[in-house]
Design an enzyme around this catalytic site. Structure first.
Site, PDB file in Angstrom:
ATOM      1  N   LEU A  57      13.198  -1.887   1.226  1.00 29.72           N
ATOM      2  CA  LEU A  57      14.684  -1.895   0.568  1.00 29.72           C
ATOM      3  C   LEU A  57      14.968  -2.850   0.035  1.00 29.72           C
ATOM      4  CD1 LEU A  57      16.704   0.611   3.116  1.00 29.72           C
ATOM      5  CD2 LEU A  57      15.318   1.298   0.768  1.00 29.72           C
ATOM      6  N   PRO A 104       0.763  -1.291  -0.059  1.00 27.27           N
ATOM      7  CA  PRO A 104       0.054   0.064   0.055  1.00 27.27           C
ATOM      8  C   PRO A 104       0.780   1.250   0.061  1.00 27.27           C
ATOM      9  CG  PRO A 104      -0.745  -1.481   1.748  1.00 27.27           C
ATOM     10  CD  PRO A 104       0.730  -2.085   1.272  1.00 27.27           C
ATOM     11  N   TYR A 126       0.202   4.058  13.592  1.00 27.61           N
ATOM     12  CA  TYR A 126      -1.075   4.136  13.320  1.00 27.61           C
ATOM     13  C   TYR A 126      -1.914   3.530  14.640  1.00 27.61           C
ATOM     14  CZ  TYR A 126       0.591   6.112   9.272  1.00 27.61           C
ATOM     15  OH  TYR A 126       1.302   7.190   8.118  1.00 27.61           O
ATOM     16  N   ARG A 177       8.249   1.606  -3.199  1.00 28.17           N
ATOM     17  CA  ARG A 177       8.842   2.784  -3.669  1.00 28.17           C
ATOM     18  C   ARG A 177       9.556   2.177  -5.113  1.00 28.17           C
ATOM     19  NH1 ARG A 177       9.472   3.830   1.825  1.00 28.17           N
ATOM     20  NH2 ARG A 177       9.145   5.766   2.371  1.00 28.17           N
ATOM     21  N   CYS A 196       0.249   5.342   0.154  1.00 30.74           N
ATOM     22  CA  CYS A 196      -0.820   6.565   0.293  1.00 30.74           C
ATOM     23  C   CYS A 196      -0.314   7.645  -1.074  1.00 30.74           C
ATOM     24  CB  CYS A 196      -0.568   7.268   1.430  1.00 30.74           C
ATOM     25  SG  CYS A 196      -1.498   6.527   2.978  1.00 30.74           S
ATOM     26  N   ALA A 212      -3.584   2.634   2.363  1.00 33.06           N
ATOM     27  CA  ALA A 212      -4.126   2.793   3.627  1.00 33.06           C
ATOM     28  C   ALA A 212      -5.574   3.530   3.504  1.00 33.06           C
ATOM     29  CB  ALA A 212      -3.561   3.599   4.753  1.00 33.06           C
ATOM     30  N   GLN A 242      -6.061  -2.016   2.132  1.00 33.88           N
ATOM     31  CA  GLN A 242      -5.658  -1.903   3.483  1.00 33.88           C
ATOM     32  C   GLN A 242      -6.460  -0.884   4.343  1.00 33.88           C
ATOM     33  OE1 GLN A 242      -1.979   0.422   4.754  1.00 33.88           O
ATOM     34  NE2 GLN A 242      -1.178  -1.400   5.067  1.00 33.88           N
ATOM     35  N   ARG A 271      -0.905  -6.040   8.725  1.00 30.50           N
ATOM     36  CA  ARG A 271       0.481  -5.608   8.490  1.00 30.50           C
ATOM     37  C   ARG A 271       1.004  -5.123   9.986  1.00 30.50           C
ATOM     38  NH1 ARG A 271       3.009  -1.118   4.180  1.00 30.50           N
ATOM     39  NH2 ARG A 271       5.110  -2.005   3.842  1.00 30.50           N
TER      40      ARG A 271
END
Length: 372
Positions: free
Chosen positions: A303, A23, A184, A326, A25, A57, A100, A232
């Site tokens: 990563l 996910p 969160y 990413r 945003c 999310a 999510q 998650r």
């Protein structure tokens, strides 16, 4: 055969390979509504060759949005807008899609990341509101202090997750991931750094896990058995005295017993004092440790940037699937390139079949079950 391109079952969901789109945003909404941005963004990701797309999310209540521009699934308008965007994507791609579900808790009511550093917005300011948390403790000293949820408020949170899950089921989504990571609300209840409660939802580990387990049970009960439901987590807060790997293993075992279909292992985000030791695949050891303790699949993330790195992580047993975020934003054809590097194939629209450069073996096959 490449481990990365071998099939995987996540509960009732059959994945054609082990590449999951994590996910991400987008901060592109007004009033929680999906729009044309999501059509083109999800559409591009759905042609990537990955096996599962997890949308960003998605808040279960308006005050659970990270920012005023976040996606929501908390009312009929949100559901209708999500349905319209999803239909456009699914017309052209058979890729399974999951959502999510999230509540940002004390990390809600913020600017978009590229505005004012993404900092908190005061409740009385434009685009701001009063946040909630397990305890009246702000994320950062400069942030507004959240309201501590009472037991009735906690019950409303559980109900909101269940209601959003029902909406996800009506949308025909394939999976739900509960966001209990990155500081969160559900993570805030887990960590002793943010949860100072003295009732049934605070104190001992079992009490701090209570809300997440109640949410999981409510979501599982709200959706059909054909939907995969995963969680998650942040495996560690990267802060002494905070949530850590040992507690994450205990949580993973509790979720495993309840029938959680997968655990997606990330880390951090709970406290500004975190000291993350980042590096290539730095979170994979956490996923590996949890994987040894549960029966269901574990998704590794963080990563992981090259096909060889992802392949090696699977071969070493560090994870059952690899999530990319990413890396896929940077290279929407990452799975295509991974297939070329690892001697595998990926399914995509037949309109793309001629994209393979001359001299390479065929690595694209036509996807079935779409408007093509």
């Amino acid at each position: 055969m490449s481990a990365l391109f071998s099939p995987l079952a996540i509960g009732p969901l059959q994945l054609c390979n082990r590449i999951v789109i994590a996910p991400m945003c987008q901060y592109a909404c007004t009033d929680g509504l999906a729009n044309d941005w999501h059509v083109q963004h999800w559409g591009a990701l759905s042609q990537s060759g990955a096996a599962l797309l997890l949308t960003e999310a998605t808040a279960v209540v308006p005050e659970g949005r990270i920012s005023w521009a976040d996606l929501g699934l908390y009312d009929d308008a949100c559901e209708a807008a999500f349905a319209q965007a999803l239909a456009s994507v699914r017309r052209w791609s058979p890729m399974p899609v999951g959502v999510q579900l999230a509540h940002a808790g004390r990390k809600a009511s913020t600017h978009r990341p590229w505005e004012h550093g993404g900092g908190a917005i005061a409740p009385e300011a434009a685009h701001g509101w009063r946040t909630v948390a397990p305890s009246a403790l702000a994320y950062a000293d400069s942030d507004p202090v959240p309201a501590a949820l009472d037991t009735a408020g906690i019950a409303r949170v559980v109900q909101a997750f269940a209601d959003a899950a029902r909406r996800a089921a009506r949308l025909g989504l394939d999976a739900i991931e509960l966001h209990a990571a990155h500081g969160y609300l559900l993570h805030q209840f887990l960590s002793p750094l943010s949860n100072h409660r003295e009732d049934a939802y605070g104190g001992a580990l079992e009490s701090r896990m209570r809300l997440l387990l109640e949410v999981f049970d409510a979501v599982r009960a709200a959706v059909p058995a054909t939907m995969a439901v995963g969680v998650r987590i942040s495996a560690t807060d990267w802060v002494d005295g905070g949530w850590d790997l040992a507690q994450s293993i205990a949580l993973a075992r509790a979720l495993d017993v309840r029938g959680c279909h997968y655990i997606h292992v990330s880390s951090g985000g709970l406290h500004p004092a975190q000291r993350i030791v980042a590096g290539s695949g730095y979170q994979l050891p956490f996923a590996e440790a949890i994987r040894r303790e549960v029966d269901r699949p574990v998704v590794g993330v963080g990563l992981i940037t090259t096909p060889e790195q992802a392949e090696a992580a699977l071969e070493r047993g560090q994870a059952d699937a690899i999530a990319l975020a990413r890396a896929l934003l940077y290279d929407l054809r990452w799975p295509w390139h991974a297939a070329a590097a690892l001697g595998a194939t990926v399914a995509t629209s037949p309109r793309f079949l001629r994209a393979v450069p001359h001299g390479l073996p065929p690595l694209l096959v036509p996807a079935t079950g779409t408007a093509d």
